[in-house]
Design an enzyme around this catalytic site. Structure first.
Site, mmCIF file in Angstrom:
data_model
loop_
_atom_site.group_PDB
_atom_site.id
_atom_site.type_symbol
_atom_site.label_atom_id
_atom_site.label_comp_id
_atom_site.label_asym_id
_atom_site.label_seq_id
_atom_site.Cartn_x
_atom_site.Cartn_y
_atom_site.Cartn_z
ATOM 1 N N SER A 214 43.927 40.455 37.238
ATOM 2 C CA SER A 214 42.719 41.257 37.063
ATOM 3 C C SER A 214 42.802 42.486 37.948
ATOM 4 C CB SER A 214 41.467 40.432 37.347
ATOM 5 O OG SER A 214 41.417 40.058 38.708
ATOM 6 N N ASP A 246 35.648 35.172 38.597
ATOM 7 C CA ASP A 246 35.296 33.808 38.175
ATOM 8 C C ASP A 246 34.903 33.794 36.692
ATOM 9 O OD1 ASP A 246 35.684 33.146 40.855
ATOM 10 O OD2 ASP A 246 33.575 33.442 41.345
#
Ligand code: ATP
Ligand code: MG
Length: 303
Positions: A214, A246
């Site tokens: 990410s 998350d």
């Protein structure tokens, strides 16, 4: 059911003050108390998507009991593992900026770690569709905790998704998880490779089946032995980035469970991460924004 493990959960306390001054006393104008932990947030996001998730976490003392009750009150299914040490707290002081104090967490005896492994084995063996392993490995935990969890899932054919950094990321990769999801800094720090693709290939070489990186507002990257994809982030998104990772892990776990073909999991993860930035707290997502973002994204194959 997607099972999430959080080896180092916390009671997250947030204090709002006017202006934080070192060495001074402060009147707290607002107090927020919330169960904290990356695996808890993954379960929250899955729950928001209408998916069944089970939270497995070592919980000890009054703070641990509070976390279990708070999660149940949110509608989450919790399998608490009672442990000898009191669950830690984190304290965030907000004065426009966030000052964060993280307790390290209790040092648990080996029998408590074994109890956690047993609880995960039971949960995963009971028909789980995926195992999500999130967050830091607390001090004193067995160094091979993450690879053991990944292997445990592998033995019963359950895909494991790992979101951590440091030596735990390297060790987990060796056990052959379906997906590891470091952010760019975690990938560079763990592998020592400044180049993203080289770092990702390093984790593939260790054993990870797919590496998803990410990149904050820049989006995401997914690399396996056979393909590599890049998705650009949703433009113009501002808000609270804590917990965006998350949300991407929740999306990846669900997509893997559903047998989605790549790059579809990456598109979903990128959109859900952006939707998490728009929501107030970690573990929350703006579902309307997610549905609006998803069709506008496209993946580009990297060769
Ligand atoms: N400002 C932003 N604009 C658009 N999308 C974002 C933004 N920040 C995060 N995202 C989305 O969320 C994903 C995850 O964010 P990030 O890379 O910051 O995760 P992270 O560092 O693991 O975060 P954390 O561990 O705090 O949950 C990104 O890949 C992107 O898709
Ligand atoms: Mg992260």
């Amino acid at each position: 059911v997607i099972v999430t493990v959080t080896p180092n959960p916390a009671v997250d306390l947030t204090y709002q003050v006017g202006r934080l001054v070192r060495g001074a006393s402060h009147r707290v104008t607002r107090v927020l108390e919330r169960a904290g932990g990356k695996g808890l947030n993954v379960a929250r996001v899955l729950h928001a998507l209408g998916e069944a998730a089970t939270v497995v976490a070592p919980l000890g003392g009054p703070a641990g009991e509070w976390v279990a009750r708070a999660l149940a009150a949110e509608g989450l299914v919790v399998r608490p593992v009672p442990v000898a040490g009191e669950t830690r707290r984190t304290v965030t002081v907000l004065d426009g900026e966030a000052t964060v104090l993280n307790e390290p967490g209790p040092r648990l005896p080996p029998s408590d770690w074994q109890a956690l492994l047993d609880a995960v084995e039971t949960s995963v063996g009971g028909g789980a569709s995926a195992l999500v392993i999130s967050g830091s490995v607390p001090p004193g935990a067995p160094a091979d905790l993450y690879p053991r969890l990944v292997e445990m899932a592998g033995r019963v054919g359950v895909p494991a998704i790992v979101d951590t950094g440091g030596p735990a990321l390297l060790a987990a990769a060796e056990a052959g998880p379906a997906v590891v999801k470091p952010n760019a800094e975690e990938l560079a720090a763990a592998t020592g490779e400044p180049d993203l693709l080289d770092g990702a290939r390093g984790l593939l070489a260790r054993g990870a089946q797919r590496v998803v990186v990410s990149l904050g507002s820049a989006g995401m990257l997914a690399v396996s032995a056979g393909d590599a994809w890049r998705v650009r982030g949703v433009p113009g998104v501002h808000g609270n980035p804590t917990g965006a990772g998350d949300a991407t892990v929740a999306a990846l776990a669900l997509a893997v469970t559903e047998g989605c073909r790549w790059p579809e999991p990456l598109l979903r993860a990128t959109a859900l991460g952006a939707a998490a930035v728009l929501a107030g707290a970690a573990g929350e997502v703006d579902l309307a924004a997610y549905r609006a973002f998803l069709p506008a994204l496209s993946a580009e194959e990297i060769r």
